[in-house]
Design a protein around this motif. Structure first.
Motif, PDB file in Angstrom:
ATOM      1  N   PRO A  79       0.822 -13.323   3.218  1.00  0.00           N
ATOM      2  CA  PRO A  79       1.824 -12.254   3.114  1.00  0.00           C
ATOM      3  C   PRO A  79       2.910 -12.521   2.075  1.00  0.00           C
ATOM      4  O   PRO A  79       3.563 -11.575   1.631  1.00  0.00           O
ATOM      5  N   LEU A  80       3.109 -13.771   1.673  1.00  0.00           N
ATOM      6  CA  LEU A  80       4.126 -14.064   0.664  1.00  0.00           C
ATOM      7  C   LEU A  80       3.706 -13.573  -0.722  1.00  0.00           C
ATOM      8  O   LEU A  80       4.523 -13.063  -1.489  1.00  0.00           O
ATOM      9  N   TYR A  81       2.402 -13.731  -1.064  1.00  0.00           N
ATOM     10  CA  TYR A  81       1.956 -13.380  -2.407  1.00  0.00           C
ATOM     11  C   TYR A  81       1.109 -12.119  -2.458  1.00  0.00           C
ATOM     12  O   TYR A  81       0.673 -11.692  -3.535  1.00  0.00           O
ATOM     13  N   ALA A  82       0.853 -11.488  -1.302  1.00  0.00           N
ATOM     14  CA  ALA A  82       0.030 -10.279  -1.269  1.00  0.00           C
ATOM     15  C   ALA A  82       0.678  -9.154  -2.071  1.00  0.00           C
ATOM     16  O   ALA A  82       1.874  -9.191  -2.396  1.00  0.00           O
ATOM     17  N   ILE A 138       7.122 -11.255  -3.244  1.00  0.00           N
ATOM     18  CA  ILE A 138       7.090 -11.681  -4.649  1.00  0.00           C
ATOM     19  C   ILE A 138       6.610 -10.539  -5.533  1.00  0.00           C
ATOM     20  O   ILE A 138       7.249 -10.179  -6.533  1.00  0.00           O
ATOM     21  N   SER A 139       5.467  -9.954  -5.187  1.00  0.00           N
ATOM     22  CA  SER A 139       4.915  -8.878  -6.001  1.00  0.00           C
ATOM     23  C   SER A 139       5.856  -7.690  -6.068  1.00  0.00           C
ATOM     24  O   SER A 139       6.053  -7.080  -7.119  1.00  0.00           O
ATOM     25  N   VAL A 145       1.697 -17.356  -8.136  1.00  0.00           N
ATOM     26  CA  VAL A 145       2.257 -16.003  -8.145  1.00  0.00           C
ATOM     27  C   VAL A 145       3.774 -16.145  -8.185  1.00  0.00           C
ATOM     28  O   VAL A 145       4.360 -16.786  -7.314  1.00  0.00           O
ATOM     29  N   ALA A 146       4.392 -15.588  -9.209  1.00  0.00           N
ATOM     30  CA  ALA A 146       5.834 -15.782  -9.392  1.00  0.00           C
ATOM     31  C   ALA A 146       6.477 -14.513  -9.918  1.00  0.00           C
ATOM     32  O   ALA A 146       5.857 -13.745 -10.647  1.00  0.00           O
TER      33      ALA A 146
END
Length: 599
Positions: free
Chosen positions: A204-207, A212-213, A241-242
């Motif tokens: 869920p952090l980078y989805a 982030i997204s 992913v940043a």
């Protein structure tokens, strides 16, 4: 401000520069530098026979190893104060490393220094100059000579760096009095905090729907976003992913915040070489301050300016608000994985402001702005928008005027009319966010397929509702934009969505499904998984989707490739256009031979 318990975040990279010897309480001048030069001279003969000087010391519960080195700097000694009697201006470096479980046994200068770093000492004075073969550094004039000390290290509590620096220098018999009073303009250049989530729970952090997204989509402009956003899923999902957020947008995310930051989810090198029960198998989630992202200087310790204490508080709040928005627990426990420095079960209790995720509201307002302005655009507005969407580089108002055939004055009026979707900063024009860019692109594509004529009046109704703040109409707005029909499914709780719009490529398809999921979640209590979505792509392939978010995530790599290809094609096509002929045509349409300006 809530009083909460969270897992204790671990400091990572840190970079600070102190200035010693030029305050009202510290008139030591270059004494610190002379003391380091004495270390160099005292070991002059030993360098050839015994190597670089080394020492050891104890600090913060660990034994540490240190090493002394130097190199010839570029300052001209003839510009130094009269008391400076040295023929060369050397710069001195002290390496240090904790001899803990990560220590590799190497001398400090050759060690990886997982917990450790360097101190670099440089002399400074008013009106300094460099030797002819060097560039002269830009340094503050503090009214007299002083010593600049830069510390760069990792995995150390930021508030302990000054004590550590004194301890390193003291181990080489340098008087600690010389480092007791750093100048108030001493500043921090880099500071990062991280947590290490379990790989199975970090999605869920980078989805695509994660913080982030969505920071990138909503808070980062289209050209800045290209340079300041990374989504690399080639090796594994979430590999790197940043998103980077600048000062002026940080307060849009968390009210009152003043400095920009980078938020990133990433793995260390070769995580597959670790077993699942080893920390290297699992990613880090990190929030970092970097001076390159901000116009605000962060002081080391200053009573009246933004300093380290303020910075740590903002990073802490940003980190845990984003963890909260991703649906992960803030507390220590099994969702985290311990490493040599981060402890999954170590908790800390303190005051933090926890906010509801503001990104859906910001995103909805941006969609409303595009929808409202789209139906009111003049020909000059469309020309500028089309040019910004097609061009991949930096665009000034003068360039936009040259390429569109409109006058500079007209371009300025366009920017003023479209200020909610186009920003004008530092002489450059750009679409205000990635989300607005996608909203405009979808409308351009729809117009090309006569879609706008079919739903034009409905879109304007949605715009009016959005102007009234009717965020509950997000789902209706999405349905009209993509010409979608909705009906009950064959099973309990199932809803079928039949989309008649045909996405042109993976980027368009991902954007369509992502906006569907976000609009549904904003306006319905039922989860997105209750939707069965069907549509036909422009290439004729019919698709039925039952897990929308999973498909959005799976399209990330293909969407990025499609977007890169689209940008490359647009640039080639723009280069092939006969702009002079186009401008002449516009002049004829305008009824004159002068400025291509409507009216």
């Amino acid at each position: 401000m809530a009083h909460v318990e969270t897992v204790r975040p671990q400091p990572h990279e840190f970079d600070v520069t102190w200035h010693f010897g030029a305050t009202h309480r510290d008139d030591h001048g270059l004494s610190l530098y002379y003391a380091a030069d004495s270390v160099y001279k005292d070991h002059g003969e030993d360098w050839k026979t015994e190597g670089k000087p080394t020492e050891s010391f104890r600090f913060d519960g660990d034994e540490w190893a240190a090493c002394f080195d130097y190199y010839t700097g570029g300052l001209d000694p003839d510009t130094a104060p009269p008391e400076f009697q040295l023929e060369q201006v050397r710069e001195f470096q002290f390496y240090f490393v904790a001899q803990d479980s990560t220590y590799d046994g190497e001398r400090a200068d050759n060690s990886q220094r997982v917990r450790g770093g360097t101190l670099t000492l440089r002399p400074r004075w008013p009106d300094l100059d460099s030797l002819s073969e060097y560039d002269t550094p830009s340094v503050p004039d503090l009214g007299g000579p002083y010593v600049s000390v830069r510390a760069q290290a990792s995995n150390i509590d930021p508030e302990k760096y000054l004590d550590l620096a004194r301890t390193v220098l003291t181990s080489f018999d340098i008087d600690p009095r010389y480092t007791m009073d750093p100048h108030p303009i001493s500043h921090v250049s880099d500071c990062a905090l991280y947590v290490r989530p379990d790989r199975a729970k970090s999605g869920p952090l980078y989805a695509a729907s994660g913080p982030i997204s969505r920071c990138h989509d909503v808070l980062v402009s289209d050209r800045s976003g290209y340079r300041k956003h990374t989504e690399d899923h080639r090796e594994r999902p979430g590999d790197h992913v940043a998103a980077m957020v600048t000062d002026d947008r940080a307060s849009d995310l968390l009210r009152g915040h003043r400095v920009g930051f980078e938020a990133k989810h990433y793995y260390m090198r070769d995580p597959q070489s670790y077993d699942p029960d080893e920390f290297g198998y699992h990613p880090k989630f990190e929030v970092a301050y970097q001076s390159s992202l901000t116009n605000r200087t962060v002081r080391w310790d200053h009573p009246d300016e933004f300093d380290l204490e303020d910075l740590l508080h903002e990073l802490d709040e940003t980190l845990f608000n984003m963890v909260e928005w991703a649906g992960l627990s803030l507390r220590g426990g099994e969702q985290w994985v311990s490493d040599a420095y981060f402890a999954a079960g170590d908790e800390i209790e303190r005051s933090l402001r926890l906010y509801d995720d503001p990104l859906p509201e910001v995103e909805d307002a941006q969609t409303a702005a595009v929808t409202r302005l789209w139906g009111e655009m003049e020909d000059s507005d469309r020309a500028v928008v089309d040019y910004l969407l097609a061009d991949g580089g930096e665009v000034s108002p003068e360039q936009a005027a040259d390429e569109t055939g409109y006058s500079y004055r007209t371009i300025r009026r366009v920017v003023d009319r479209l200020k909610d979707v186009i920003t004008h900063t530092y002489g450059q024009l750009e679409i205000a966010s990635k989300h607005i860019q996608q909203e405009l692109l979808s409308r351009v594509q729809a117009a090309e397929s006569n879609f706008r004529e079919t739903v034009g009046s409905a879109v304007m109704q949605v715009a009016n509702a959005a102007e009234r703040g009717d965020t509950a109409d997000a789902w209706s707005r999405w349905r009209r934009e993509y010409n979608a029909a909705v009906r009950p499914g064959e099973y309990d709780h199932e809803t079928k969505v039949e989309i008649h719009y045909q996405p042109t490529d993976a980027a368009d398809e991902r954007s369509m499904l992502r906006q569907l999921a976000l609009a549904w979640e904003q306006t319905h209590d039922e989860p997105v998984r209750h939707l069965t979505v069907s549509y036909t792509r422009a290439d004729g392939e019919h698709r039925t989707v039952r897990d929308t978010w999973s498909v959005v995530d799976s399209l990330q790599v293909a969407a990025q490739r499609a977007e890169d290809a689209q940008n490359a094609t647009a640039r080639r096509e723009a280069e092939d256009v006969d702009w002079e002929a186009w401008a002449a045509k516009q002049r004829r349409r305008a009824g004159g031979t002068g400025d291509v300006t409507p009216g």
